[in-house]
Design a protein around this motif. Structure first.
Motif, PDB file in Angstrom:
ATOM      1  N   ILE A   1       0.849  -1.196   0.000  1.00 25.60           N
ATOM      2  CA  ILE A   1       0.000   0.000   0.000  1.00 25.60           C
ATOM      3  C   ILE A   1       0.883   1.244   0.000  1.00 25.60           C
ATOM      4  O   ILE A   1       1.841   1.343   0.772  1.00 25.60           O
ATOM      5  N   CYS A   2       0.564   2.187  -0.862  1.00 27.81           N
ATOM      6  CA  CYS A   2       1.280   3.468  -0.908  1.00 27.81           C
ATOM      7  C   CYS A   2       0.592   4.449   0.038  1.00 27.81           C
ATOM      8  O   CYS A   2      -0.616   4.689  -0.079  1.00 27.81           O
ATOM      9  N   VAL A   3       1.348   5.023   0.963  1.00 27.74           N
ATOM     10  CA  VAL A   3       0.796   5.946   1.959  1.00 27.74           C
ATOM     11  C   VAL A   3       1.331   7.354   1.697  1.00 27.74           C
ATOM     12  O   VAL A   3       2.542   7.582   1.737  1.00 27.74           O
ATOM     13  N   VAL A   4       0.420   8.283   1.441  1.00 26.81           N
ATOM     14  CA  VAL A   4       0.790   9.674   1.199  1.00 26.81           C
ATOM     15  C   VAL A   4       0.638  10.444   2.514  1.00 26.81           C
ATOM     16  O   VAL A   4      -0.430  10.416   3.124  1.00 26.81           O
ATOM     17  N   PRO A   5       1.689  11.130   2.970  1.00 27.54           N
ATOM     18  CA  PRO A   5       1.607  11.783   4.281  1.00 27.54           C
ATOM     19  C   PRO A   5       0.827  13.094   4.257  1.00 27.54           C
ATOM     20  O   PRO A   5       0.861  13.846   3.288  1.00 27.54           O
ATOM     21  N   LEU A   6       0.093  13.339   5.345  1.00 29.10           N
ATOM     22  CA  LEU A   6      -0.385  14.677   5.648  1.00 29.10           C
ATOM     23  C   LEU A   6       0.694  15.389   6.444  1.00 29.10           C
ATOM     24  O   LEU A   6       1.680  14.772   6.840  1.00 29.10           O
ATOM     25  N   GLN A   7       0.490  16.665   6.679  1.00 31.04           N
ATOM     26  CA  GLN A   7       1.493  17.439   7.405  1.00 31.04           C
ATOM     27  C   GLN A   7       0.914  17.964   8.717  1.00 31.04           C
ATOM     28  O   GLN A   7      -0.271  18.293   8.820  1.00 31.04           O
ATOM     29  N   VAL A   8       1.797  18.054   9.713  1.00 35.73           N
ATOM     30  CA  VAL A   8       1.454  18.714  10.969  1.00 35.73           C
ATOM     31  C   VAL A   8       2.430  19.860  11.168  1.00 35.73           C
ATOM     32  O   VAL A   8       3.634  19.722  10.897  1.00 35.73           O
ATOM     33  N   VAL A   9       1.906  20.999  11.573  1.00 34.17           N
ATOM     34  CA  VAL A   9       2.720  22.197  11.777  1.00 34.17           C
ATOM     35  C   VAL A   9       2.758  22.498  13.267  1.00 34.17           C
ATOM     36  O   VAL A   9       1.720  22.703  13.903  1.00 34.17           O
ATOM     37  N   MET A  10       3.961  22.495  13.825  1.00 37.00           N
ATOM     38  CA  MET A  10       4.162  22.818  15.237  1.00 37.00           C
ATOM     39  C   MET A  10       4.995  24.086  15.314  1.00 37.00           C
ATOM     40  O   MET A  10       6.142  24.107  14.852  1.00 37.00           O
ATOM     41  N   GLY A  11       4.386  25.125  15.880  1.00 33.11           N
ATOM     42  CA  GLY A  11       5.074  26.407  15.856  1.00 33.11           C
ATOM     43  C   GLY A  11       5.219  26.866  14.417  1.00 33.11           C
ATOM     44  O   GLY A  11       4.249  26.983  13.687  1.00 33.11           O
ATOM     45  N   ALA A  12       6.455  27.062  13.986  1.00 29.93           N
ATOM     46  CA  ALA A  12       6.702  27.502  12.609  1.00 29.93           C
ATOM     47  C   ALA A  12       7.254  26.377  11.739  1.00 29.93           C
ATOM     48  O   ALA A  12       7.607  26.604  10.581  1.00 29.93           O
ATOM     49  N   GLN A  13       7.311  25.159  12.264  1.00 36.44           N
ATOM     50  CA  GLN A  13       7.937  24.052  11.549  1.00 36.44           C
ATOM     51  C   GLN A  13       6.890  23.056  11.065  1.00 36.44           C
ATOM     52  O   GLN A  13       6.011  22.651  11.820  1.00 36.44           O
ATOM     53  N   SER A  14       6.994  22.644   9.792  1.00 34.84           N
ATOM     54  CA  SER A  14       6.071  21.676   9.212  1.00 34.84           C
ATOM     55  C   SER A  14       6.759  20.324   9.081  1.00 34.84           C
ATOM     56  O   SER A  14       7.937  20.244   8.703  1.00 34.84           O
ATOM     57  N   TYR A  15       6.018  19.252   9.386  1.00 30.64           N
ATOM     58  CA  TYR A  15       6.560  17.908   9.321  1.00 30.64           C
ATOM     59  C   TYR A  15       5.589  16.999   8.566  1.00 30.64           C
ATOM     60  O   TYR A  15       4.368  17.115   8.729  1.00 30.64           O
ATOM     61  N   ASP A  16       6.145  16.076   7.773  1.00 30.29           N
ATOM     62  CA  ASP A  16       5.325  15.026   7.188  1.00 30.29           C
ATOM     63  C   ASP A  16       5.009  13.999   8.261  1.00 30.29           C
ATOM     64  O   ASP A  16       5.868  13.631   9.067  1.00 30.29           O
ATOM     65  N   GLU A  17       3.767  13.515   8.252  1.00 31.31           N
ATOM     66  CA  GLU A  17       3.372  12.507   9.226  1.00 31.31           C
ATOM     67  C   GLU A  17       3.882  11.131   8.818  1.00 31.31           C
ATOM     68  O   GLU A  17       3.818  10.739   7.656  1.00 31.31           O
ATOM     69  N   GLY A  18       4.390  10.404   9.806  1.00 28.33           N
ATOM     70  CA  GLY A  18       4.743   9.011   9.580  1.00 28.33           C
ATOM     71  C   GLY A  18       6.036   8.767   8.849  1.00 28.33           C
ATOM     72  O   GLY A  18       6.262   7.665   8.339  1.00 28.33           O
ATOM     73  N   VAL A  19       6.913   9.764   8.776  1.00 29.95           N
ATOM     74  CA  VAL A  19       8.201   9.576   8.104  1.00 29.95           C
ATOM     75  C   VAL A  19       9.322   9.816   9.113  1.00 29.95           C
ATOM     76  O   VAL A  19       9.124  10.426  10.167  1.00 29.95           O
ATOM     77  N   ALA A  20      10.491   9.331   8.780  1.00 25.35           N
ATOM     78  CA  ALA A  20      11.649   9.507   9.654  1.00 25.35           C
ATOM     79  C   ALA A  20      11.899  10.988   9.902  1.00 25.35           C
ATOM     80  O   ALA A  20      11.876  11.803   8.979  1.00 25.35           O
ATOM     81  N   GLY A  21      12.111  11.334  11.158  1.00 25.40           N
ATOM     82  CA  GLY A  21      12.350  12.725  11.511  1.00 25.40           C
ATOM     83  C   GLY A  21      11.086  13.524  11.716  1.00 25.40           C
ATOM     84  O   GLY A  21      11.146  14.725  11.987  1.00 25.40           O
ATOM     85  N   GLY A  22       9.933  12.878  11.592  1.00 25.83           N
ATOM     86  CA  GLY A  22       8.669  13.565  11.772  1.00 25.83           C
ATOM     87  C   GLY A  22       8.308  13.714  13.242  1.00 25.83           C
ATOM     88  O   GLY A  22       9.092  13.393  14.140  1.00 25.83           O
ATOM     89  N   VAL A  23       7.095  14.184  13.475  1.00 25.40           N
ATOM     90  CA  VAL A  23       6.634  14.414  14.838  1.00 25.40           C
ATOM     91  C   VAL A  23       6.119  13.105  15.429  1.00 25.40           C
ATOM     92  O   VAL A  23       5.232  12.469  14.861  1.00 25.40           O
ATOM     93  N   THR A  24       6.660  12.710  16.557  1.00 18.82           N
ATOM     94  CA  THR A  24       6.176  11.509  17.237  1.00 18.82           C
ATOM     95  C   THR A  24       4.927  11.857  18.033  1.00 18.82           C
ATOM     96  O   THR A  24       4.711  13.021  18.414  1.00 18.82           O
ATOM     97  N   PRO A  25       4.076  10.870  18.338  1.00 23.21           N
ATOM     98  CA  PRO A  25       2.915  11.150  19.188  1.00 23.21           C
ATOM     99  C   PRO A  25       3.310  11.736  20.536  1.00 23.21           C
ATOM    100  O   PRO A  25       2.618  12.608  21.073  1.00 23.21           O
ATOM    101  N   GLU A  26       4.435  11.278  21.092  1.00 24.42           N
ATOM    102  CA  GLU A  26       4.877  11.794  22.386  1.00 24.42           C
ATOM    103  C   GLU A  26       5.218  13.270  22.305  1.00 24.42           C
ATOM    104  O   GLU A  26       4.841  14.059  23.187  1.00 24.42           O
TER     105      GLU A  26
END
Length: 283
Positions: free
Chosen positions: A23-48
């Motif tokens: 299955i191909c998974v396309v990430p959504l993005q989460v923005v924390m402060g001024a920084q945007s991260y792809d969900e579910g990729v290395a270096g992204g935002v962890t749930p913690e």
């Protein structure tokens, strides 16, 4: 004919099943402060990390993949040999992701069939897996689309939140706004109904809410064969306990399948907040 399957990162399909069904998974993005991260990729935002940011009132927002990103995923699959694509996504009532899929499908070099699951989280994921299982059983595109829609329509998604504040901030609360006036006095149980988030019940304590969540899940199973998942954000003990109870009470319907347990990703987590516990029953 090689039919590829695409979904988005909010579908919460476990990594081993993503690999097993290709299955191909396309990430959504989460923005924390001024920084945007792809969900579910290395270096992204962890749930913690997300839960900590929410507790500290760091500004958090989310964004869909744009049509160009979705098209790039479709074209990669086409170059790899896909002759058609089934693309299953979270409810269009809650995100523009399905719209991006629709726009990208018009430009793709192979036929793309977008499916609005009218679900969120693993509710969407179960629809994705239904499409994959149908393909593995020899179904064509129409059969895969029908399988995804049928599974989504027969899925009940319920969740408990410690507070409605995060849903209110993100504009995803819908009919549950009626609960806001007494949010401090109740613990709300919400549900996904026709693609929207709405109130199901109100109880007075977290313990009663979780007990009621269990009872509602058992009622939704209705002695049918089921797939069950429990999700949480920064509340592993509650989630594990609920999963253990449901494993016992729904043993016949599970037919040997495990109750999936996992922490939701940053995109959904940003809208429900720490303490959330969800249960999804797919028939």
């Amino acid at each position: 004919m090689s039919i590829a399957i695409v979904t988005d990162s909010t579908a919460s399909v476990p990594a081993d099943l993503v690999d097993r069904h290709d299955i191909c998974v396309v990430p959504l993005q989460v923005v924390m402060g001024a920084q945007s991260y792809d969900e579910g990729v290395a270096g992204g935002v962890t749930p913690e990390r997300l839960a900590e940011a929410l507790r500290e009132w760091v500004p958090v927002s989310t964004s869909r993949p744009n049509p160009e990103e979705m098209l790039a995923a479709y074209e990669r699959l086409a170059r790899a040999g896909a002759s058609a694509i089934v693309s299953v996504h979270l409810s269009a009532e809650l995100s523009g992701t399905f719209e991006s899929a629709m726009l990208a499908a018009r430009k793709a070099s192979v036929p793309v069939h977008p499916v609005d699951s009218r679900q969120v989280g693993i509710g969407t994921g179960f629809a994705v897996l239904a499409a994959a299982e149908a393909r593995d059983a020899g179904a064509d595109v129409d059969g895969m689309v029908a399988a995804a829609r049928s599974r989504a329509d027969a899925t009940t998604s319920l969740f408990y939140v410690d507070t409605l504040e995060y849903l209110r901030r993100g504009g995803r609360i819908g009919a549950a706004a009626a609960l806001l006036g007494s949010a401090l006095a109740v613990k709300p149980i919400l549900e996904v109904e026709d693609g929207r988030i709405g109130p199901r019940e109100r109880v007075r304590t977290a313990a009663k809410a979780l007990a009621r969540l269990e009872e509602l899940a058992v009622e939704a199973a209705a002695d049918s064969p089921v797939r069950v998942a429990v999700a949480h954000l920064a509340s592993p003990e509650r989630a594990v306990q609920l999963a253990e109870h449901l494993t016992t009470r729904l043993a016949d319907g599970l037919e040997g399948r495990a109750v999936l347990v996992g922490e939701i990703g940053a995109v959904l987590g940003a809208h429900v907040g720490p303490g959330m516990v969800a249960v999804c029953i797919a028939r």
